[in-house]
Design an enzyme around this catalytic site. Structure first.
Site, PDB file in Angstrom:
ATOM      1  N   HIS A  65      80.250  24.425 -12.990  1.00 22.31           N
ATOM      2  CA  HIS A  65      79.467  23.181 -12.902  1.00 22.31           C
ATOM      3  C   HIS A  65      78.880  23.126 -11.501  1.00 22.31           C
ATOM      4  CE1 HIS A  65      81.852  21.175 -16.380  1.00 22.31           C
ATOM      5  NE2 HIS A  65      80.733  21.723 -16.821  1.00 22.31           N
ATOM      6  N   SER A  66      77.570  23.171 -11.432  1.00 24.58           N
ATOM      7  CA  SER A  66      76.922  23.468 -10.154  1.00 24.58           C
ATOM      8  C   SER A  66      77.122  22.402  -9.088  1.00 24.58           C
ATOM      9  CB  SER A  66      75.433  23.723 -10.388  1.00 24.58           C
ATOM     10  OG  SER A  66      74.859  22.747 -11.212  1.00 24.58           O
ATOM     11  N   ARG A  67      77.260  21.133  -9.482  1.00 19.87           N
ATOM     12  CA  ARG A  67      77.336  20.084  -8.457  1.00 19.87           C
ATOM     13  C   ARG A  67      78.714  19.998  -7.811  1.00 19.87           C
ATOM     14  NH1 ARG A  67      76.611  14.694 -12.215  1.00 19.87           N
ATOM     15  NH2 ARG A  67      78.392  14.957 -13.597  1.00 19.87           N
ATOM     16  N   GLU A  68      79.665  20.745  -8.313  1.00 20.73           N
ATOM     17  CA  GLU A  68      81.031  20.676  -7.789  1.00 20.73           C
ATOM     18  C   GLU A  68      81.151  21.615  -6.591  1.00 20.73           C
ATOM     19  OE1 GLU A  68      83.209  21.361 -11.452  1.00 20.73           O
ATOM     20  OE2 GLU A  68      82.344  19.555 -12.349  1.00 20.73           O
ATOM     21  N   ARG A 123      74.509  19.411 -13.075  1.00 22.87           N
ATOM     22  CA  ARG A 123      75.797  19.963 -13.535  1.00 22.87           C
ATOM     23  C   ARG A 123      75.628  21.201 -14.422  1.00 22.87           C
ATOM     24  NH1 ARG A 123      80.872  17.827 -16.098  1.00 22.87           N
ATOM     25  NH2 ARG A 123      80.989  18.475 -18.256  1.00 22.87           N
ATOM     26  N   ASN A 140      80.717  24.504 -19.801  1.00 25.92           N
ATOM     27  CA  ASN A 140      82.130  24.334 -20.138  1.00 25.92           C
ATOM     28  C   ASN A 140      82.306  23.644 -21.491  1.00 25.92           C
ATOM     29  OD1 ASN A 140      84.863  24.788 -19.529  1.00 25.92           O
ATOM     30  ND2 ASN A 140      85.118  22.699 -18.721  1.00 25.92           N
ATOM     31  N   ARG A 141      81.250  23.655 -22.300  1.00 31.43           N
ATOM     32  CA  ARG A 141      81.350  23.230 -23.697  1.00 31.43           C
ATOM     33  C   ARG A 141      80.734  24.297 -24.596  1.00 31.43           C
ATOM     34  NH1 ARG A 141      83.620  20.170 -20.978  1.00 31.43           N
ATOM     35  NH2 ARG A 141      83.748  17.877 -21.065  1.00 31.43           N
ATOM     36  N   SER A 193      85.860  20.466  -9.961  1.00 36.21           N
ATOM     37  CA  SER A 193      86.253  19.267  -9.234  1.00 36.21           C
ATOM     38  C   SER A 193      85.641  18.088 -10.002  1.00 36.21           C
ATOM     39  CB  SER A 193      85.744  19.285  -7.785  1.00 36.21           C
ATOM     40  OG  SER A 193      84.360  19.067  -7.724  1.00 36.21           O
ATOM     41  N   TYR A 194      86.089  16.870  -9.886  1.00 40.82           N
ATOM     42  CA  TYR A 194      87.157  16.418  -9.046  1.00 40.82           C
ATOM     43  C   TYR A 194      88.201  15.712  -9.912  1.00 40.82           C
ATOM     44  CZ  TYR A 194      84.736  11.908  -9.615  1.00 40.82           C
ATOM     45  OH  TYR A 194      84.130  10.803 -10.160  1.00 40.82           O
ATOM     46  N   TYR A 244      91.200  14.617 -21.214  1.00 37.71           N
ATOM     47  CA  TYR A 244      90.526  14.137 -22.423  1.00 37.71           C
ATOM     48  C   TYR A 244      90.257  15.297 -23.368  1.00 37.71           C
ATOM     49  CZ  TYR A 244      86.597  15.319 -19.259  1.00 37.71           C
ATOM     50  OH  TYR A 244      85.764  15.912 -18.338  1.00 37.71           O
TER      51      TYR A 244
END
Lengths: 305, 99
Positions: A65-68, A123, A140-141, A193-194, A244
């Site tokens: 996820h790029s923004r992490e 993301r 990631n899905r 993250s996070y 979740y």
């Protein structure tokens, strides 16, 4: 790489230069494998730390996820740590004398470049979606593990869009092909993250894995090791019970492929800065995470199956 | 670069399943352009959402009218990102000076 600044965030080009320098400085330990190309044609580089042929391997990826951003930054720090400590730290030396470590630092390079140039909060991947103006798939899905189930979206405009088909994203497919062709990966960690969590399968079903108790015990040891440095508290457990329901996730797929020791981290913090974690937390985050990673790697090394 | 001036991240504390569902319903309102930093899934797990300045008031009214507790986690997303950029610029300048 000695003068590289590990306490700041870096661009994709800077990270690739770091990778090349690390390989050049440690030719007998580190090599670079390009496992594929992103949708926009960027290289998907994996660092291989190895001291001998035909070894089992432990995989680590950051930045799917790029923004992490703290995850890619931590990945850089891990790479330097491994290269520096081999031959000095007894446990790591023992590890690398028995298994390889594979590290993909920028797992979603198109997204990462986009976070630097256009939208810091991006993301997903950057592949277009037929019939929609919305771009990108949640990588990631996108894995073939409960693909399309609850906790993923069929709407391309959402952040959890699963993609048109399992492994539709070249960034995901490259890992799938690599894992299958390697055939001897014994541990797999995907770092996000996070929220400060250490998670293990499953995310797409409430069913417990046959290895639930072992994964739970190892996770407990890992988060205790992590907390020992700065007191950072992590929760742990199966994805579905702890965070979740999420279908099509990375480590559910790797576990179903037979990689028993599959885990996922959610690094700092718990919600003061979220994805905009200040750079002065990069090194502390990486240091404490490394202690947990070491526990996971050692357990894998000592319990090869 | 996308500008996040005035955008806030709200931390929502759902106390029952109905409140989780009410927050989840915001996901379907695409015109609000809410970015879920954490997903609405369980009671007692906080939900973090980034809301544009334009929609901030209406989202807060929605939460308050449904008696859903929230706090402001980040008051201005852009100011955090500006600091991040400044830090990177400072480091790059130092590196350039050194080389």
């Amino acid at each position: 790489t000695d003068s590289f600044n590990y306490a700041t965030y870096h661009t994709f080009d800077e990270i690739n230069a770091f990778i090349d320098n690390l390989v050049n400085e440690n030719p007998n330990l580190v090599s670079k494998i390009q496992i594929g190309s992103s949708y926009e044609g960027r290289p998907l580089n994996v660092l291989k730390f190895s001291t001998g042929p035909n070894r089992p391997a432990f995989w680590i990826d950051t930045g799917i996820h790029s923004r992490e951003w703290v995850t890619q930054a931590s990945g850089i720090w891990f790479a330097k740590k491994i290269a520096t400590d081999y031959g000095k730290d007894a446990s790591l030396t023992n590890t690398l004398n028995n298994i390889d470590i594979l590290l993909e630092i920028v797992t979603n390079p198109d997204g990462y470049v986009y976070t630097h140039k256009s939208d810091r909060m991006w993301r997903k991947t950057r592949s277009p979606n037929s019939g929609s103006l919305c771009v990108g798939t949640d990588p990631n899905r996108n894995w073939d593990a409960g693909f399309g189930g609850p906790g993923s979206s069929s709407n391309p405009c959402t952040e959890t869009y699963r993609g048109r088909a399992a492994h539709s994203e070249p960034e995901v497919k490259a890992i799938v092909d690599f894992v299958k062709s390697h055939g001897n990966i014994k541990g797999f960690v995907s770092i996000h993250s996070y929220s400060q969590m250490l998670l293990f399968p499953y995310g797409y079903t409430t069913a417990r894995t046959p290895d639930h108790n072992e994964l739970n015990t190892v996770s407990r040891n890992a988060v205790n090791a992590l907390a020992s440095l700065y007191g950072t508290s992590y929760t742990y457990g199966s994805i579905i019970a702890t965070i979740y329901q999420a279908s099509g996730g990375t480590i559910d797929w790797t576990y179903n492929q037979g990689i028993k020791y599959s885990y996922s981290f959610e690094l700092r913090d718990t919600g003061r800065y979220g994805f905009a974690l200040p750079a002065n937390q990069i090194i502390p985050t990486a240091e404490e995470t490394w202690l947990a990673l070491t526990k996971l790697i050692e357990h894998t090394r000592d319990n090869l199956y | 670069m996308e500008n996040y001036s005035g955008q806030q991240v709200l931390r929502i504390f759902p106390t029952d399943e109905d409140q989780v569902n009410l927050v989840r319903a915001l996901e379907d309102l695409e015109h609000l352009q809410i970015d879920f930093w954490t997903s609405p899934t369980k009671v007692l797990l906080p939900i973090d959402i980034r809301v544009s300045f334009r929609n901030l008031q209406s989202v807060k009214v929605y939460l308050e009218s449904n008696n859903i507790q929230y706090s402001i986690m980040i008051h201005d997303v852009q100011s955090l990102l500006d600091e991040e950029q400044n830090e990177m610029r400072r480091n790059r300048a130092t590196e350039n000076a050194r080389s």
